[in-house]
Design an enzyme around this catalytic site. Sequence first.
Site, PDB file in Angstrom:
ATOM      1  CE1 TYR A 186      38.577  41.887  38.918  1.00  0.00           C
ATOM      2  CE2 TYR A 186      38.902  43.090  40.956  1.00  0.00           C
ATOM      3  CZ  TYR A 186      38.409  42.001  40.276  1.00  0.00           C
ATOM      4  OH  TYR A 186      37.746  41.031  40.966  1.00  0.00           O
ATOM      5  CG  ASP A 244      46.550  44.572  38.710  1.00  0.00           C
ATOM      6  OD1 ASP A 244      47.013  43.441  38.452  1.00  0.00           O
ATOM      7  OD2 ASP A 244      45.389  44.751  39.123  1.00  0.00           O
TER       8      ASP A 244
HETATM    9  C1  LIG Z   1      40.966  39.689  40.137  1.00  0.00           C
HETATM   10  C2  LIG Z   1      41.747  40.931  39.947  1.00  0.00           C
HETATM   11  C3  LIG Z   1      42.019  41.786  41.027  1.00  0.00           C
HETATM   12  C4  LIG Z   1      41.484  41.529  42.422  1.00  0.00           C
HETATM   13  O1  LIG Z   1      42.013  40.379  42.972  1.00  0.00           O
HETATM   14  P1  LIG Z   1      41.230  39.424  44.029  1.00  0.00           P
HETATM   15  O2  LIG Z   1      42.185  38.317  44.240  1.00  0.00           O
HETATM   16  O3  LIG Z   1      39.945  39.013  43.380  1.00  0.00           O
HETATM   17  O4  LIG Z   1      40.991  40.265  45.240  1.00  0.00           O
HETATM   18  C5  LIG Z   1      42.792  42.901  40.780  1.00  0.00           C
HETATM   19  N1  LIG Z   1      43.262  43.180  39.547  1.00  0.00           N
HETATM   20  C6  LIG Z   1      43.013  42.388  38.490  1.00  0.00           C
HETATM   21  C7  LIG Z   1      43.552  42.753  37.156  1.00  0.00           C
HETATM   22  C8  LIG Z   1      42.250  41.240  38.652  1.00  0.00           C
HETATM   23  O5  LIG Z   1      41.977  40.467  37.592  1.00  0.00           O
END
Ligand SMILES: *Cc1c(COP(=O)(O)O)cnc(C)c1O
Length: 379
Positions: free
Chosen positions: A98, A170
């Site tokens: 990301y 993540d």
């Molecule tokens: C959107 C996203 C983030 C960051 O999250 P926010 O809520 O925008 O701070 C991190 N990892 C992935 C895979 C995302 O899609």
Amino acid sequence: MNFNTKTIHGGQEHDMAYGAVMPPIYQTSTYAQTTPGGHKGYEYSRTHNPTRAALERAFASIENGKHGLAFGSGLAAIDAVIKLLNPGDEVVSTNDLYGGTYRLFTKIYEKFGIKFHFIGMENAHRIEDYINKNTKLIWVETPTNPMLNIIDIKKAGEIAKKHNVLLAVDNTFATPYLQQPLDLGADIVMHSATKYLGGHSDVVMGALVVKDDALAEKLYFIQNSSGAICGPQDSFLVLRGIKTLHVRMQRHCENGRKIAEYLSNHPKIEKVYWPGLESHPNHEIAKSQMSDFGGMLSFVTKGNNYNEAIKIVENLKIFTLAESLGGVESLAGHPASMTHASIPKEEREKTGVVDSLIRLSVGIEDANDLINDLKQAIA
Ligand SMILES: *Cc1c(COP(=O)(O)O)cnc(C)c1O
């Protein structure tokens, strides 16, 4: 309790005062004490808030963890994980990351002396080549954004254990409906709850879930000390979102499959990236660790023309051209000019983010309407 029940009841109890089925929004910064220290477990809302606590229990429940932590955004949650580290420590990270995570790692944390190795992890054995005595964390994003590569969480977990390194995953794209990283050997699961967990494109929030008590203690300390918490209204919204996660995800997956199949057979489309396609290079790993394949997909048009890709996303009528993903409505994005604009062209092209790449977050509308929208926009 099975997953489809946990989304609704996991970690929840009815309100003690009046039996409210949904936890009230405790819009308060502080709590009355009868004598100094005489309180009911809540002193100040940066530290604890009952609405947030209900959400944090829900996070822990749906991810098969023990402790959940809610943050003001996904990046605030990642920031808290990196704050576990010290100058000189090293992180082995997924390269197709990301964009905001990449920016946080390189633009904020490198200057504090933390070293990041960005590597392709589709062959998870490669992680081991980058581990040395300073390595403290492996950061995995799977499926990756926007290329939908799949990383073998179990293998990454084995490498992490062998070298006594933390593994963080993540899980924003997959959600616990599709994969549960803690069960596969991860130490920390992270979410941008802004996406599927919230699910309605109306809130920005982040989450961490862990099993280990000592690790949870350290993260709670960081959460309270750094203060990147979310408010009670947002906590309420995400808690409400989680209650329909399983039904939404089921439809995201069904629509994702229909659109991936449609685009795969389209004469103007060069390539479709969706882990449920048998042609996907990591399809076997995806099948082994995910229960279905989600609503995120990317595609490249023949000729790889930048302007043509821009035109397609502009012509879409039901798909909204927007950053973000994971809401009930379908969104389309052009990574090279939007989410990944902060990554240098040579860097992004190495990972496949070419000029004509279009990313879709397939929503839960009628699949035929979505297909017809793509048909007219590509034509
Ligand atoms: C959107 C996203 C983030 C960051 O999250 P926010 O809520 O925008 O701070 C991190 N990892 C992935 C895979 C995302 O899609």
